[in-house]
Design a protein around this motif. Sequence first.
Motif, PDB file in Angstrom:
ATOM      1  N   ILE A 274       0.892  -1.218   0.169  1.00  0.00           N
ATOM      2  CA  ILE A 274      -0.129  -0.155  -0.050  1.00  0.00           C
ATOM      3  C   ILE A 274       0.689   1.123  -0.039  1.00  0.00           C
ATOM      4  O   ILE A 274       1.748   1.639   0.908  1.00  0.00           O
ATOM      5  CB  ILE A 274      -0.889   0.028   1.033  1.00  0.00           C
ATOM      6  N   PHE A 275       0.847   2.031  -1.035  1.00  0.00           N
ATOM      7  CA  PHE A 275       1.619   3.257  -1.194  1.00  0.00           C
ATOM      8  C   PHE A 275       1.051   4.228  -0.167  1.00  0.00           C
ATOM      9  O   PHE A 275      -0.095   4.546  -0.134  1.00  0.00           O
ATOM     10  CB  PHE A 275       1.362   3.757  -2.779  1.00  0.00           C
ATOM     11  N   GLU A 276       1.926   5.004   0.547  1.00  0.00           N
ATOM     12  CA  GLU A 276       1.630   6.023   1.385  1.00  0.00           C
ATOM     13  C   GLU A 276       2.052   7.547   1.016  1.00  0.00           C
ATOM     14  O   GLU A 276       1.326   8.397   0.640  1.00  0.00           O
ATOM     15  CB  GLU A 276       2.216   5.635   2.732  1.00  0.00           C
ATOM     16  N   LYS A 277       3.459   7.657   0.739  1.00  0.00           N
ATOM     17  CA  LYS A 277       3.841   8.882   0.151  1.00  0.00           C
ATOM     18  C   LYS A 277       5.313   8.682  -0.495  1.00  0.00           C
ATOM     19  O   LYS A 277       6.048   7.663  -0.166  1.00  0.00           O
ATOM     20  CB  LYS A 277       4.038   9.784   1.482  1.00  0.00           C
ATOM     21  N   TRP A 278       5.471   9.795  -1.430  1.00  0.00           N
ATOM     22  CA  TRP A 278       6.891   9.600  -1.802  1.00  0.00           C
ATOM     23  C   TRP A 278       7.914   9.999  -0.725  1.00  0.00           C
ATOM     24  O   TRP A 278       7.610  11.044  -0.052  1.00  0.00           O
ATOM     25  CB  TRP A 278       7.069  10.762  -3.270  1.00  0.00           C
ATOM     26  N   ASN A 279       9.062   9.694  -0.965  1.00  0.00           N
ATOM     27  CA  ASN A 279      10.175  10.052   0.246  1.00  0.00           C
ATOM     28  C   ASN A 279      10.880  11.086  -0.270  1.00  0.00           C
ATOM     29  O   ASN A 279      11.518  11.877   0.464  1.00  0.00           O
ATOM     30  CB  ASN A 279      10.988   9.017   0.440  1.00  0.00           C
ATOM     31  N   ASP A 280      10.928  11.801  -1.566  1.00  0.00           N
ATOM     32  CA  ASP A 280      11.760  12.457  -2.241  1.00  0.00           C
ATOM     33  C   ASP A 280      11.048  13.144  -3.328  1.00  0.00           C
ATOM     34  O   ASP A 280      10.058  12.380  -4.167  1.00  0.00           O
ATOM     35  CB  ASP A 280      13.060  12.394  -2.391  1.00  0.00           C
ATOM     36  N   ASP A 281      11.388  14.494  -4.076  1.00  0.00           N
ATOM     37  CA  ASP A 281      10.883  15.147  -5.160  1.00  0.00           C
ATOM     38  C   ASP A 281      11.120  14.239  -6.101  1.00  0.00           C
ATOM     39  O   ASP A 281      10.589  14.320  -7.299  1.00  0.00           O
ATOM     40  CB  ASP A 281      11.378  16.327  -5.059  1.00  0.00           C
ATOM     41  N   ALA A 282      12.301  13.668  -6.399  1.00  0.00           N
ATOM     42  CA  ALA A 282      12.681  12.762  -7.297  1.00  0.00           C
ATOM     43  C   ALA A 282      12.142  11.388  -7.617  1.00  0.00           C
ATOM     44  O   ALA A 282      12.049  10.821  -8.566  1.00  0.00           O
ATOM     45  CB  ALA A 282      14.181  12.610  -7.400  1.00  0.00           C
ATOM     46  N   HIS A 283      11.030  11.045  -6.672  1.00  0.00           N
ATOM     47  CA  HIS A 283      10.304   9.790  -6.766  1.00  0.00           C
ATOM     48  C   HIS A 283      11.445   8.633  -6.682  1.00  0.00           C
ATOM     49  O   HIS A 283      10.966   7.912  -7.476  1.00  0.00           O
ATOM     50  CB  HIS A 283       9.505   9.894  -7.631  1.00  0.00           C
ATOM     51  N   THR A 284      12.690   8.493  -5.774  1.00  0.00           N
ATOM     52  CA  THR A 284      13.270   7.388  -6.015  1.00  0.00           C
ATOM     53  C   THR A 284      13.074   6.330  -5.019  1.00  0.00           C
ATOM     54  O   THR A 284      13.621   5.302  -5.087  1.00  0.00           O
ATOM     55  CB  THR A 284      14.466   7.998  -5.649  1.00  0.00           C
ATOM     56  N   SER A 285      12.061   6.519  -3.902  1.00  0.00           N
ATOM     57  CA  SER A 285      11.535   5.649  -3.208  1.00  0.00           C
ATOM     58  C   SER A 285      10.272   6.269  -2.453  1.00  0.00           C
ATOM     59  O   SER A 285      10.084   7.333  -2.641  1.00  0.00           O
ATOM     60  CB  SER A 285      12.827   5.539  -2.030  1.00  0.00           C
ATOM     61  N   TYR A 286       9.487   5.179  -1.825  1.00  0.00           N
ATOM     62  CA  TYR A 286       8.371   5.767  -1.041  1.00  0.00           C
ATOM     63  C   TYR A 286       8.199   4.932   0.054  1.00  0.00           C
ATOM     64  O   TYR A 286       8.808   3.937   0.353  1.00  0.00           O
ATOM     65  CB  TYR A 286       7.033   5.339  -2.047  1.00  0.00           C
ATOM     66  N   THR A 287       7.356   5.266   1.041  1.00  0.00           N
ATOM     67  CA  THR A 287       6.961   4.726   2.299  1.00  0.00           C
ATOM     68  C   THR A 287       5.533   4.016   2.018  1.00  0.00           C
ATOM     69  O   THR A 287       4.966   4.589   1.244  1.00  0.00           O
ATOM     70  CB  THR A 287       6.611   5.663   3.400  1.00  0.00           C
ATOM     71  N   ALA A 288       5.622   2.940   2.473  1.00  0.00           N
ATOM     72  CA  ALA A 288       4.388   1.800   2.247  1.00  0.00           C
ATOM     73  C   ALA A 288       4.121   1.014   3.473  1.00  0.00           C
ATOM     74  O   ALA A 288       5.013   0.730   4.150  1.00  0.00           O
ATOM     75  CB  ALA A 288       4.660   0.970   0.906  1.00  0.00           C
ATOM     76  N   TYR A 289       3.018   0.559   3.368  1.00  0.00           N
ATOM     77  CA  TYR A 289       2.426  -0.392   4.340  1.00  0.00           C
ATOM     78  C   TYR A 289       2.430  -1.739   3.585  1.00  0.00           C
ATOM     79  O   TYR A 289       2.099  -1.978   2.477  1.00  0.00           O
ATOM     80  CB  TYR A 289       1.106  -0.254   4.775  1.00  0.00           C
ATOM     81  N   GLU A 290       2.887  -2.692   4.357  1.00  0.00           N
ATOM     82  CA  GLU A 290       3.387  -4.159   3.698  1.00  0.00           C
ATOM     83  C   GLU A 290       2.957  -5.125   4.793  1.00  0.00           C
ATOM     84  O   GLU A 290       3.341  -5.048   6.078  1.00  0.00           O
ATOM     85  CB  GLU A 290       4.730  -4.049   3.434  1.00  0.00           C
ATOM     86  N   GLN A 291       2.519  -6.333   4.275  1.00  0.00           N
ATOM     87  CA  GLN A 291       2.522  -7.580   5.141  1.00  0.00           C
ATOM     88  C   GLN A 291       3.414  -8.498   4.401  1.00  0.00           C
ATOM     89  O   GLN A 291       3.117  -8.943   3.423  1.00  0.00           O
ATOM     90  CB  GLN A 291       0.922  -8.365   5.045  1.00  0.00           C
ATOM     91  N   ARG A 292       4.469  -8.680   5.104  1.00  0.00           N
ATOM     92  CA  ARG A 292       5.607  -9.562   4.547  1.00  0.00           C
ATOM     93  C   ARG A 292       6.186 -10.821   5.375  1.00  0.00           C
ATOM     94  O   ARG A 292       5.867 -10.852   6.540  1.00  0.00           O
ATOM     95  CB  ARG A 292       6.783  -8.519   4.127  1.00  0.00           C
ATOM     96  N   GLY A 293       6.600 -11.920   4.628  1.00  0.00           N
ATOM     97  CA  GLY A 293       6.974 -13.206   5.418  1.00  0.00           C
ATOM     98  C   GLY A 293       8.132 -12.827   6.232  1.00  0.00           C
ATOM     99  O   GLY A 293       8.917 -11.919   5.957  1.00  0.00           O
ATOM    100  N   ASP A 294       8.483 -13.621   7.326  1.00  0.00           N
ATOM    101  CA  ASP A 294       9.397 -13.430   8.167  1.00  0.00           C
ATOM    102  C   ASP A 294       9.400 -12.321   8.875  1.00  0.00           C
ATOM    103  O   ASP A 294      10.430 -12.203   9.621  1.00  0.00           O
ATOM    104  CB  ASP A 294      10.582 -13.496   7.446  1.00  0.00           C
ATOM    105  N   HIS A 295       8.186 -11.473   8.862  1.00  0.00           N
ATOM    106  CA  HIS A 295       8.132 -10.257   9.750  1.00  0.00           C
ATOM    107  C   HIS A 295       6.799 -10.045  10.143  1.00  0.00           C
ATOM    108  O   HIS A 295       6.620  -9.749  11.511  1.00  0.00           O
ATOM    109  CB  HIS A 295       8.725  -9.129   8.813  1.00  0.00           C
ATOM    110  N   GLY A 296       5.896  -9.904   9.360  1.00  0.00           N
ATOM    111  CA  GLY A 296       4.496  -9.610   9.618  1.00  0.00           C
ATOM    112  C   GLY A 296       4.317  -8.216   8.856  1.00  0.00           C
ATOM    113  O   GLY A 296       4.888  -7.582   8.022  1.00  0.00           O
ATOM    114  N   THR A 297       3.415  -7.399   9.742  1.00  0.00           N
ATOM    115  CA  THR A 297       2.970  -6.012   9.386  1.00  0.00           C
ATOM    116  C   THR A 297       4.181  -4.918   9.371  1.00  0.00           C
ATOM    117  O   THR A 297       4.737  -5.162  10.177  1.00  0.00           O
ATOM    118  CB  THR A 297       1.719  -5.645  10.102  1.00  0.00           C
TER     119      THR A 297
END
Length: 323
Positions: A274-297
């Motif tokens: 789930i996309f939340e926001k861009w981390n910089d103006d150049a859109h080189t990365s973003y912050t997201a919500y994720e449910q992932r293996g070996d970790h969870g939410t």
Amino acid sequence: MYEHSSTHPADTTTPTDQTARTTRRRPPFRRTVWRRVLPTVAAAGIGVTGFAGLAHGSDVGSATTGGQSAATTERAHSVRPAAAADFPTWGTRWVVHATADTGSPAVGMINKTAPGQDRITADYQVDTGRKVCEGSSCSTFMAHLTGPVSGFLSVVAVDIAQDRLPDVPVQGGGQPQPQPGGSRGEMLNRAATWLTANNGAQVPYSQAKVWKDGYRQDCSGYVSMALGLPTPGTNTVGLATDRGITRPISLDELKPGDLLIDASGDNNTRHVVIFEKWNDDAHTSYTAYEQRGDHGTDHRTLTYGLPGGDAEFKPYRPVTFGD
């Protein structure tokens, strides 16, 4: 690893390249210290609530505590009391939010020195399960204000000795439960509930189990929960191909609550975040919500679907947002 498959519901194999993937009493000095700091904060134009906490869960420059995202939303079915109680405020530039989430949009400001803002009225409060702290004072409660501004305010902004408002009903109680539909902010609020739903910890990952709310504990079950889809949730392929749920968009169109989906391969390779926001103006990365293996939410920085990242991920927009 990532998503439920109708043909392999209990497969928990993990691809190796993806596994990386707090009653308060204010001490006597507390108000003195913060009354000195607050004018500086105000001069800088920074809301005190925002000053207290940072987004948590990100792998890059993140803080795992604080109050940016109190994971809840106002529920329409709640029965509210007819009368509201009033309480004194302290300090300046307290942000009043649209929902019981300090990451939600500001709808006003509380300033003790402004006319009519030395007291607030509140008809209920929400235990978000996530602390907002100012100095040594913390609270997990957000108060629903009926005046002088309507919206939600951290109880830390109220000049009382408890971490909650006395004699004010608690809406729902405990961890907020997700409700279907709603805005982008409400979807992100629901996504954030799983970060602390497991007695303060994240919901563990599983393709075979369902959480207490009835949703499958894999990536697509998690996203189905955030979207308010029927339990136990659709799978990743359904999230990408069912035009009653999503539609394709471009990377430049991404907004909070949109999805990045890898619908190719099998249930060990397919994934959705789930996309939340861009981390910089150049859109080189973003912050997201994720449910992932070996970790969870999780709530972290990602590059899935971006140039130089995993090209299998494509952007999609939930049609419930209506745009």
